[in-house]
Design a protein around this motif. Structure first.
Motif, PDB file in Angstrom:
ATOM      1  N   HIS A  92      41.169 -28.070  14.137  1.00 24.77           N
ATOM      2  CA  HIS A  92      41.536 -28.829  12.945  1.00 24.77           C
ATOM      3  C   HIS A  92      42.984 -28.591  12.549  1.00 24.77           C
ATOM      4  O   HIS A  92      43.595 -27.597  12.911  1.00 24.77           O
ATOM      5  CB  HIS A  92      40.638 -28.418  11.781  1.00 24.77           C
ATOM      6  CG  HIS A  92      40.781 -26.959  11.447  1.00 24.77           C
ATOM      7  ND1 HIS A  92      40.092 -25.987  12.123  1.00 24.77           N
ATOM      8  CD2 HIS A  92      41.550 -26.320  10.531  1.00 24.77           C
ATOM      9  CE1 HIS A  92      40.438 -24.792  11.640  1.00 24.77           C
ATOM     10  NE2 HIS A  92      41.316 -24.960  10.677  1.00 24.77           N
ATOM     11  N   VAL A 147      41.597 -32.031   8.147  1.00 28.85           N
ATOM     12  CA  VAL A 147      40.826 -31.706   6.953  1.00 28.85           C
ATOM     13  C   VAL A 147      41.791 -31.673   5.782  1.00 28.85           C
ATOM     14  O   VAL A 147      42.758 -30.920   5.793  1.00 28.85           O
ATOM     15  CB  VAL A 147      40.123 -30.338   7.110  1.00 28.85           C
ATOM     16  CG1 VAL A 147      39.341 -29.993   5.844  1.00 28.85           C
ATOM     17  CG2 VAL A 147      39.203 -30.349   8.328  1.00 28.85           C
ATOM     18  N   LEU A 168      44.962 -28.583   8.824  1.00 26.81           N
ATOM     19  CA  LEU A 168      44.522 -28.391   7.458  1.00 26.81           C
ATOM     20  C   LEU A 168      45.641 -28.761   6.501  1.00 26.81           C
ATOM     21  O   LEU A 168      46.764 -28.282   6.652  1.00 26.81           O
ATOM     22  CB  LEU A 168      44.175 -26.905   7.318  1.00 26.81           C
ATOM     23  CG  LEU A 168      43.310 -26.439   6.179  1.00 26.81           C
ATOM     24  CD1 LEU A 168      42.071 -27.293   6.020  1.00 26.81           C
ATOM     25  CD2 LEU A 168      42.926 -24.989   6.429  1.00 26.81           C
ATOM     26  N   LEU A 177      39.024 -21.519   5.269  1.00 31.13           N
ATOM     27  CA  LEU A 177      38.768 -22.629   6.186  1.00 31.13           C
ATOM     28  C   LEU A 177      39.240 -22.301   7.601  1.00 31.13           C
ATOM     29  O   LEU A 177      38.559 -22.598   8.578  1.00 31.13           O
ATOM     30  CB  LEU A 177      39.428 -23.912   5.673  1.00 31.13           C
ATOM     31  CG  LEU A 177      38.699 -24.549   4.482  1.00 31.13           C
ATOM     32  CD1 LEU A 177      39.602 -25.522   3.762  1.00 31.13           C
ATOM     33  CD2 LEU A 177      37.400 -25.216   4.922  1.00 31.13           C
ATOM     34  N   GLN A 178      40.403 -21.667   7.708  1.00 41.16           N
ATOM     35  CA  GLN A 178      40.906 -21.311   9.037  1.00 41.16           C
ATOM     36  C   GLN A 178      39.908 -20.400   9.747  1.00 41.16           C
ATOM     37  O   GLN A 178      39.703 -20.491  10.943  1.00 41.16           O
ATOM     38  CB  GLN A 178      42.257 -20.592   8.925  1.00 41.16           C
ATOM     39  CG  GLN A 178      43.405 -21.553   8.696  1.00 41.16           C
ATOM     40  CD  GLN A 178      44.740 -20.838   8.465  1.00 41.16           C
ATOM     41  OE1 GLN A 178      44.786 -19.645   8.187  1.00 41.16           O
ATOM     42  NE2 GLN A 178      45.816 -21.575   8.565  1.00 41.16           N
ATOM     43  N   ARG A 199      42.862 -22.064   2.275  1.00 42.06           N
ATOM     44  CA  ARG A 199      43.398 -22.128   3.631  1.00 42.06           C
ATOM     45  C   ARG A 199      42.831 -21.013   4.518  1.00 42.06           C
ATOM     46  O   ARG A 199      42.353 -21.264   5.622  1.00 42.06           O
ATOM     47  CB  ARG A 199      44.926 -22.047   3.600  1.00 42.06           C
ATOM     48  CG  ARG A 199      45.566 -22.030   4.983  1.00 42.06           C
ATOM     49  CD  ARG A 199      47.071 -22.235   4.923  1.00 42.06           C
ATOM     50  NE  ARG A 199      47.437 -23.563   4.447  1.00 42.06           N
ATOM     51  CZ  ARG A 199      47.401 -24.656   5.205  1.00 42.06           C
ATOM     52  NH1 ARG A 199      47.043 -24.603   6.468  1.00 42.06           N
ATOM     53  NH2 ARG A 199      47.750 -25.827   4.703  1.00 42.06           N
ATOM     54  N   ASN A 245      51.226 -25.293   2.231  1.00 42.79           N
ATOM     55  CA  ASN A 245      51.171 -25.997   3.511  1.00 42.79           C
ATOM     56  C   ASN A 245      52.285 -25.547   4.450  1.00 42.79           C
ATOM     57  O   ASN A 245      52.502 -26.149   5.495  1.00 42.79           O
ATOM     58  CB  ASN A 245      51.221 -27.508   3.283  1.00 42.79           C
ATOM     59  CG  ASN A 245      49.921 -28.007   2.670  1.00 42.79           C
ATOM     60  OD1 ASN A 245      48.876 -27.935   3.304  1.00 42.79           O
ATOM     61  ND2 ASN A 245      49.965 -28.460   1.440  1.00 42.79           N
ATOM     62  N   ALA A 261      33.217 -28.239   5.666  1.00 41.76           N
ATOM     63  CA  ALA A 261      34.357 -27.754   4.881  1.00 41.76           C
ATOM     64  C   ALA A 261      33.976 -27.574   3.411  1.00 41.76           C
ATOM     65  O   ALA A 261      34.328 -26.573   2.787  1.00 41.76           O
ATOM     66  CB  ALA A 261      35.535 -28.713   5.015  1.00 41.76           C
TER      67      ALA A 261
END
Length: 125
Positions: free
Chosen positions: A77, A44, A79, A69-70, A66, A99, A5
């Motif tokens: 995961h 994460v 996130l 990472l996705q 976001r 979020n 990450a």
């Protein structure tokens, strides 16, 4: 090594500057936490620090983190992305926004915003 990450977000570019988030110390190795929450599933948690307390791009940076990472995390995961405590004037609002799956999806439907995010998350050649 279970912490790809940090490597993934290291190269995200700042929306306004030619630097990466790592160069600006918005993200560091220590801002990434990974916990095992199930069989081959991980939580994460990223805590990033905007360059200034009233940074208008904090939400956008969270969005870039976001999206990247996705796309890039090689394991299942969950996130969670937060602003480092006390480092931003509207941290609660920003945290809620980045979020919230629906808000993130809506933001990515905005063509202008999506273009900026793509420019920030695309690996430099």
């Amino acid at each position: 090594r279970l912490l790809p990450a940090a490597d993934i977000i290291r190269t995200i570019r700042d929306p306004e500057k030619p630097n990466t988030l790592e160069e600006l110390e918005v993200v560091t190795e220590s801002c990434v936490e990974v916990q095992e929450i199930g069989e081959e599933e991980y939580l994460v948690v990223i805590r990033f620090t905007p360059t200034v307390p009233h940074c208008s791009l904090a939400t956008l940076i969270g969005l870039c983190l976001r999206i990247k990472l996705q796309r890039c995390l090689p394991f299942r995961h969950k996130l969670e992305i937060y602003i480092s405590e006390g480092s931003h004037s509207t941290e609660e609002d920003v945290n809620k926004q980045i979020n919230d799956k629906e808000r993130v999806a809506a933001a990515m439907e905005n063509p202008n915003l999506r273009e900026i995010v793509e420019q920030c998350v695309t690996e430099p050649d």
